[in-house]
Scaffold this motif. Structure first.
Motif, mmCIF file in Angstrom:
data_model
loop_
_atom_site.group_PDB
_atom_site.id
_atom_site.type_symbol
_atom_site.label_atom_id
_atom_site.label_comp_id
_atom_site.label_asym_id
_atom_site.label_seq_id
_atom_site.Cartn_x
_atom_site.Cartn_y
_atom_site.Cartn_z
ATOM 1 N N PRO A 1 38.339 -90.541 -147.625
ATOM 2 C CA PRO A 1 37.970 -89.489 -146.671
ATOM 3 C C PRO A 1 36.833 -89.906 -145.759
ATOM 4 N N ALA A 2 35.861 -90.650 -146.314
ATOM 5 C CA ALA A 2 34.730 -91.078 -145.480
ATOM 6 C C ALA A 2 35.192 -92.006 -144.382
ATOM 7 N N GLU A 3 36.184 -92.883 -144.735
ATOM 8 C CA GLU A 3 36.665 -93.835 -143.738
ATOM 9 C C GLU A 3 37.506 -93.152 -142.666
ATOM 10 N N SER A 4 38.181 -92.046 -142.994
ATOM 11 C CA SER A 4 39.100 -91.423 -142.052
ATOM 12 C C SER A 4 38.438 -90.313 -141.233
ATOM 13 N N SER A 5 37.143 -90.047 -141.464
ATOM 14 C CA SER A 5 36.496 -88.969 -140.725
ATOM 15 C C SER A 5 36.444 -89.305 -139.247
ATOM 16 N N ASP A 6 36.810 -88.330 -138.426
ATOM 17 C CA ASP A 6 36.832 -88.501 -136.983
ATOM 18 C C ASP A 6 35.484 -88.089 -136.406
ATOM 19 N N PRO A 7 34.780 -89.010 -135.735
ATOM 20 C CA PRO A 7 33.465 -88.655 -135.181
ATOM 21 C C PRO A 7 33.538 -87.536 -134.159
ATOM 22 N N GLU A 8 34.744 -87.276 -133.606
ATOM 23 C CA GLU A 8 34.898 -86.231 -132.603
ATOM 24 C C GLU A 8 35.007 -84.847 -133.233
ATOM 25 N N ILE A 9 35.314 -84.800 -134.541
ATOM 26 C CA ILE A 9 35.471 -83.532 -135.230
ATOM 27 C C ILE A 9 34.105 -83.044 -135.674
ATOM 28 N N GLN A 10 33.712 -81.849 -135.241
ATOM 29 C CA GLN A 10 32.405 -81.312 -135.571
ATOM 30 C C GLN A 10 32.541 -80.117 -136.509
ATOM 31 N N THR A 11 31.564 -79.973 -137.366
ATOM 32 C CA THR A 11 31.549 -78.823 -138.259
ATOM 33 C C THR A 11 31.323 -77.556 -137.449
ATOM 34 N N PRO A 12 32.123 -76.514 -137.667
ATOM 35 C CA PRO A 12 31.935 -75.273 -136.909
ATOM 36 C C PRO A 12 30.514 -74.753 -137.050
ATOM 37 N N ALA A 13 29.963 -74.267 -135.945
ATOM 38 C CA ALA A 13 28.604 -73.736 -135.971
ATOM 39 C C ALA A 13 28.583 -72.415 -136.727
ATOM 40 N N ASP A 14 27.427 -72.094 -137.278
ATOM 41 C CA ASP A 14 27.284 -70.822 -137.970
ATOM 42 C C ASP A 14 27.449 -69.679 -136.978
ATOM 43 N N PRO A 15 28.007 -68.549 -137.429
ATOM 44 C CA PRO A 15 28.139 -67.387 -136.536
ATOM 45 C C PRO A 15 26.770 -66.958 -136.009
ATOM 46 N N GLN A 16 26.756 -66.511 -134.774
ATOM 47 C CA GLN A 16 25.512 -66.082 -134.148
ATOM 48 C C GLN A 16 25.522 -64.570 -133.932
ATOM 49 N N ASN A 17 24.354 -63.959 -134.067
ATOM 50 C CA ASN A 17 24.215 -62.531 -133.823
ATOM 51 C C ASN A 17 23.256 -62.350 -132.648
ATOM 52 N N PHE A 18 23.795 -61.956 -131.506
ATOM 53 C CA PHE A 18 22.995 -61.799 -130.297
ATOM 54 C C PHE A 18 22.570 -60.340 -130.139
ATOM 55 N N LYS A 19 21.318 -60.158 -129.741
ATOM 56 C CA LYS A 19 20.777 -58.807 -129.547
ATOM 57 C C LYS A 19 20.450 -58.619 -128.068
ATOM 58 N N LEU A 20 21.050 -57.585 -127.479
ATOM 59 C CA LEU A 20 20.856 -57.298 -126.067
ATOM 60 C C LEU A 20 20.153 -55.951 -125.926
ATOM 61 N N ILE A 21 19.301 -55.835 -124.907
ATOM 62 C CA ILE A 21 18.674 -54.552 -124.619
ATOM 63 C C ILE A 21 18.747 -54.300 -123.119
#
Length: 244
Positions: free
Chosen positions: A28-48
């Motif tokens: 698995p380490a050898e086949s990892s694609d450098p272009e594949i990124q781990t999904p970012a954590d969900p964000q909670n935006f606050k608007l006023i």
């Protein structure tokens, strides 16, 4: 002949084993694609959103007012896991003084990611001294910046609509309304330019209200849902720059 067959068989077998070792599946380490990124954590935006009837959306549905349309437009451009929370401090008829007092009473948190400010029309309508607007607009800008953690780049000031171009405005001194509101907007725009603040001019949209009645709400005074959609088209690019 038999010896030759045995030797040939051994050679083929060794070659097969050698190829097999070459084609083993990589780890698995050898086949990892450098272009594949781990999904970012969900964000909670606050608007006023801070303002008056133009912010609370007098005579249009809750989802039709411009802060709600802005929130929905932002949500469409982020992942389904990201969330947007909207707080509105606004009321029909509020002047700069009313808004100042309301924010002080509400004591909102100071960790919003984006703030909008649209205020001043009732100062003009109620014939308040222009000097009051000059003073309190600046105070409201300072307060709004404090609500976004002191980061002035997260504030968007929106110009005041021109209600002279509505059936209601035509029943008053329309020319005087436009002239006075131009003074208010000019002050706000100059202040924003001098202080490197984001300013969105939407007044010209409302000045099409007589030519295009669809831009005016059913009360013949306030902007319609369509007008607010056009506001958001101008506000959205700045909002995306702030949040992305």
């Amino acid at each position: 002949m038999r010896l030759k067959t045995i030797v040939l068989t051994l050679i083929v077998g060794l070659a097969f084993l050698g190829c097999n070792s070459c084609t083993d599946s990589p780890t698995p380490a050898e086949s990892s694609d450098p272009e594949i990124q781990t999904p970012a954590d969900p964000q909670n935006f606050k608007l006023i959103a801070l303002g008056d009837s133009y912010t609370i959306g007098q005579s249009v549905c809750e989802s039709c007012r411009f802060p709600a349309q802005l929130k929905d437009s932002l949500q469409e451009r982020f992942t389904v896991l990201d969330t947007f929370n909207l707080e509105i401090i606004a009321q029909t008829g509020w002047t700069t003084s009313n808004l100042k007092n309301a924010i002080s009473t509400a004591e909102p948190p100071t960790d919003f990611d984006l703030a909008t400010l649209l205020i001043g029309v009732n100062n003009q309508y109620q014939n308040k001294p222009f000097e009051l607007y000059e003073t309190e607009f600046v105070e409201l800008v300072t307060t709004a910046i404090s609500l976004i953690g002191g980061d002035a780049s997260k504030l968007i000031v929106v110009s005041i609509p021109d209600y002279a171009y509505t059936p209601f405005g035509q029943g008053s001194n329309a020319l005087n309304i436009s002239t006075q509101l131009e003074l208010y907007n000019s002050f706000a725009q100059t202040y924003c330019t001098d202080n490197n603040l984001k300013y969105v001019y939407i007044t010209d949209i409302t000045q099409e209200g007589l030519n295009n009645p669809a831009l005016v709400a059913s009360d013949n005074l306030h902007p319609s849902a369509l007008a607010y959609t056009k506001f958001v088209e101008r506000i959205l690019p700045l909002a995306l720059d702030i949040l992305e």
